[in-house]
Design a protein around this motif. Sequence first.
Motif, PDB file in Angstrom:
ATOM      1  N   PRO A  49      38.097   9.812  49.729  1.00 55.75           N
ATOM      2  CA  PRO A  49      39.387   9.510  49.096  1.00 55.75           C
ATOM      3  C   PRO A  49      39.938   8.139  49.481  1.00 55.75           C
ATOM      4  CG  PRO A  49      39.632  11.225  50.771  1.00 55.75           C
ATOM      5  CD  PRO A  49      38.177  11.033  50.569  1.00 55.75           C
ATOM      6  N   PHE A 108      37.326  11.790  43.659  1.00 56.95           N
ATOM      7  CA  PHE A 108      38.657  11.533  44.208  1.00 56.95           C
ATOM      8  C   PHE A 108      39.500  10.655  43.281  1.00 56.95           C
ATOM      9  CE2 PHE A 108      35.611  11.891  47.751  1.00 56.95           C
ATOM     10  CZ  PHE A 108      36.076  13.067  48.327  1.00 56.95           C
ATOM     11  N   SER A 141      41.378  11.507  40.702  1.00 56.25           N
ATOM     12  CA  SER A 141      42.679  12.047  40.321  1.00 56.25           C
ATOM     13  C   SER A 141      43.750  11.594  41.308  1.00 56.25           C
ATOM     14  CB  SER A 141      42.623  13.572  40.273  1.00 56.25           C
ATOM     15  OG  SER A 141      43.891  14.100  39.990  1.00 56.25           O
ATOM     16  N   GLY A 142      44.826  11.021  40.781  1.00 54.67           N
ATOM     17  CA  GLY A 142      45.942  10.613  41.628  1.00 54.67           C
ATOM     18  C   GLY A 142      45.828   9.204  42.185  1.00 54.67           C
ATOM     19  N   GLN A 143      44.684   8.541  41.971  1.00 59.53           N
ATOM     20  CA  GLN A 143      44.562   7.167  42.456  1.00 59.53           C
ATOM     21  C   GLN A 143      45.266   6.208  41.493  1.00 59.53           C
ATOM     22  OE1 GLN A 143      40.441   6.227  43.214  1.00 59.53           O
ATOM     23  NE2 GLN A 143      40.453   7.307  45.166  1.00 59.53           N
ATOM     24  N   THR A 169      45.906   8.754  36.975  1.00 61.09           N
ATOM     25  CA  THR A 169      46.700   8.579  38.202  1.00 61.09           C
ATOM     26  C   THR A 169      47.525   9.819  38.543  1.00 61.09           C
ATOM     27  OG1 THR A 169      48.643   7.703  37.039  1.00 61.09           O
ATOM     28  CG2 THR A 169      46.921   6.123  37.684  1.00 61.09           C
ATOM     29  N   SER A 179      48.113  13.266  39.831  1.00 60.16           N
ATOM     30  CA  SER A 179      47.414  14.242  40.661  1.00 60.16           C
ATOM     31  C   SER A 179      47.721  15.654  40.186  1.00 60.16           C
ATOM     32  CB  SER A 179      47.830  14.095  42.130  1.00 60.16           C
ATOM     33  OG  SER A 179      49.190  14.465  42.293  1.00 60.16           O
ATOM     34  N   GLN A 180      46.895  16.590  40.633  1.00 59.15           N
ATOM     35  CA  GLN A 180      47.125  17.994  40.261  1.00 59.15           C
ATOM     36  C   GLN A 180      48.450  18.500  40.814  1.00 59.15           C
ATOM     37  OE1 GLN A 180      45.276  20.032  38.174  1.00 59.15           O
ATOM     38  NE2 GLN A 180      44.365  18.023  37.720  1.00 59.15           N
ATOM     39  N   GLU A 181      48.833  18.022  42.005  1.00 59.99           N
ATOM     40  CA  GLU A 181      50.112  18.439  42.579  1.00 59.99           C
ATOM     41  C   GLU A 181      51.273  17.951  41.714  1.00 59.99           C
ATOM     42  OE1 GLU A 181      47.682  17.020  44.210  1.00 59.99           O
ATOM     43  OE2 GLU A 181      47.039  18.598  45.604  1.00 59.99           O
ATOM     44  N   GLU A 182      51.181  16.700  41.233  1.00 59.34           N
ATOM     45  CA  GLU A 182      52.233  16.159  40.374  1.00 59.34           C
ATOM     46  C   GLU A 182      52.291  16.911  39.052  1.00 59.34           C
ATOM     47  OE1 GLU A 182      52.573  11.448  41.507  1.00 59.34           O
ATOM     48  OE2 GLU A 182      50.775  12.109  40.438  1.00 59.34           O
TER      49      GLU A 182
END
Length: 913
Positions: A191, A244, A246-248, A464, A466-469
């Motif tokens: 990551p 990794f 996702s979210g970058q 960009t 993320s799964q959490e977002e």
Amino acid sequence: MMILISITLFICYILPISGEEKQKKIRVGFYESPYFQNIEKDGSISGYSYDYLQAISQYTGWEYEFVKTTTYSECLELLKNGEIDIVGVMLKTPEREEMFDFPDLSSGVCMSILVTGKQNRTLAYEDYAAFNGITVGLQKGFVRNEGLQDYCKKKNFTVNTIVYDNQKEMLDAMSRGEVDAMLIRSNQNSPEYRAIAKFDTNDVYYATTKGNKKVLDGLNYSLEKIKITSPNFDNDLYNKYFDFSSGQMAVLSKEESAYLAEHPTMQVLYDSVWEPYEFTQKDGTPHGIAIDVLEKVSEAVGINFQYTSVDKQKTKTELFSSGEYDVLSSITYCYQWADKNDVYITQPYLSVDYLGVYKDIKKTIHRVALPKGFYISEIVQKVLPREAVIDTYDTVEECMEAVKDGLADCTYVNTYEAEYYLTIPKYRLLQFRTVQGLSQQLSVGISKNTDPLLYSIISKGLATISQEELREIIRTHLNHPQQSSFFDMMYTNPVHFVSLLTIIGFILTAFLIVYVLYKHKNRENEILQITNKAKSEFLSHVSHDMRTPINAIIGLSSLGLSCEDLEKSRGYHENINQTSHYLLRLINDTLDMSVLENNKMRLHPKPCYFSDFLNEIEIIIRERAMEKGIHFQTQMNTDYKQAVMFDELRLQQIFINLINNAIKFTSPGGNVSFIIEATDLEENRIMVLFIIRDTGIGMSAEFQKRMFEPFEQEEDRIPFLESGTGLGLAIVRQLVDLMGGTIQCNSQPGGGTEFIVKIETKRWEAASELHCQEKVSQRESFSGGKRILLCEDHPVNAQIVIALLQKRGFIVEHGENGQVATNLFKNSPIGYYDAILMDVRMPLLNGLEAVAIIRSLEREDAIKVPIIAMSANAFQEDINLSLEVGMDAHLSKPVDAMELFDTLEEVMKMKSS
């Protein structure tokens, strides 16, 4: 003979895998490699290889012994010498095939990845112009180094390279800025890196010692099964551990940045009424999951969106085709659907399943409500039965309303639509069921009239998130923004709402009746004292009869709220329904009694036929008799065909009361019969004789003297009997008197009961009169710990207490009356029961008598065993009486669960000390 030999050989071939291999531990070469093979803080093992080996073991039954080494090279040496059985994963090369055996199928892929630091904003993915002249770090002896040069030539750029001894030195160099990027293989990804190029993809395999046929066969067998049953297993596992992206952060190429500088704002078209995905708020601003996703894209890549709304999905797609808009906020990820709407679609950012929505899930589907212009509508139409009628509506909400109002039998919504609408109370009573194989993925639509760079920019922006977002975005939009009202409880908690209204209605009715009776009696001053006494007795009876069903309703509601098992929850709610009907009977009987005693009831005679009357009685009674195992028969001992004049409703009330009592007090296997006889009299009149006979438990002579008085019940009847209001026979007597008839009872304990009702009436003179209109009766057929002795005669109350105790870990044994309870205690070993819960009012032997017997027994635990009273008798004198006979505590019904547990704990601790 040949068949037997073949079967024997087959079993012998299979046994090594199914039997011996299950018992053998397979030695696995283990070297630490982040995300591929990890040792957690607690000593457990995780990672890509661990998960893959566990999947293999599900088909081979293998157990693993992980032989830990320092390096990958050491593992290969151990495998070569036969000291371990498996090492994974590696490229299959001619040199390695000479030393090891490989299965036919791979266990994933390995590729070359060019990575930079995750905060690097200068190098975008596959931005070859920017790659030209950068410095790349290489690992010494890394077999993939040559592939980089080939990749550079193919993509027409050049790089400078610096070689380092290992990956750590190379990473340190990139951190210091000595190199711009570094070359790694895919299972070295982290990551902390951001991939800017991927190439040279190769299959990788597990390897076993040369000649280890059993392990090789197991690998071939299990890998074949994995590929068949889970075709995407390898890809999903790789994404779980090594993707990794996702979210970058998004890094744009020079061309993309130039495009945005020239086109800073994009026109977006969205649906104003598609909750929770996209809709317009009261202040006119766009809102929803899809809108928030686009706002995240805007933040990530610096693009501005200007939103335009339409109120119909069909209008949305038609308007978008005009070319005035650049982006569709959401569209189904389906290339055929995209082509039909003339858009490009990004990779999906959201996946949802579909559910059918029904008002009655058991009802055959004839009419289906579908929203116009939605992807799901076209798909559903292809799978619906031909005879189904489809009604189209402009919005999903209109479809939900159609089902709620009974205009349609079914509609379809996806998972998040369902969650959203379930927060709206009026839709809580609808039924939802997942439709297997019906799902949808959502993506962003981009006009084909725009530059392809826009597609690339928005795709990078989506990556960009993320799964959490994404989960947080979804969560914030699944609640309907409205304030709750008292009547919302009818949808949010219908059991409590009905129970509350029933209780309130009963209380108001009870007080109204008390007031009416009081006013009536107060007119006669000479019997004022009798009136006050009757009123006190009435309230006493009402108070007791009311507490028992209320206790059942509250207890079953609490169990239903915490129960996740649908079948158990259904059972609780069925019992609530039955108990609520009991409350309703009590109210109706009380009201009838009040009307009769005030001489306000009027009869409405109409012509009816004996055959019709008997048939209706049989329809109403048959199911209850069958449920209890009672043989019920009707008989008409007359060939009288002419209609007679009766108030049929009140006549039914008389005999349904009497027949229900007969069934109630007759054991399974017994008989109940209803007989009608008729005798002609003078002046067009007729005497009708109604006889109800049963083989039940009978009544005492003493009780027969007062059985027609309100609230009178014979308390010592056998334990399986259900509770009644004590008003049934009083109402029967009053109705018979009102009709000018007589009622006679013949009964003795154990000898059954016979009621004879005689009523004189007129014949109906119209010769051409047809039979009374048939009435259809539609009736729903409703198809460890401490040891506690529960003494409770009411089955619903017993069910509640048993469930509460068992949920807390108690072992519960049930005695349905005081006599059964004392016998259970007498016949148990010393100290067998840790506590006794004792109802007070029970048939045969009440709770007070049962406690007195238990305490007087000559055994060690008779005095020590904790006994707690549980009774609807809640006055202080009742509590004192319980304590005087030897009980340790007194709980009033309805029983609170926590109070029950606290009292048990307190009393058992006190007794044990």
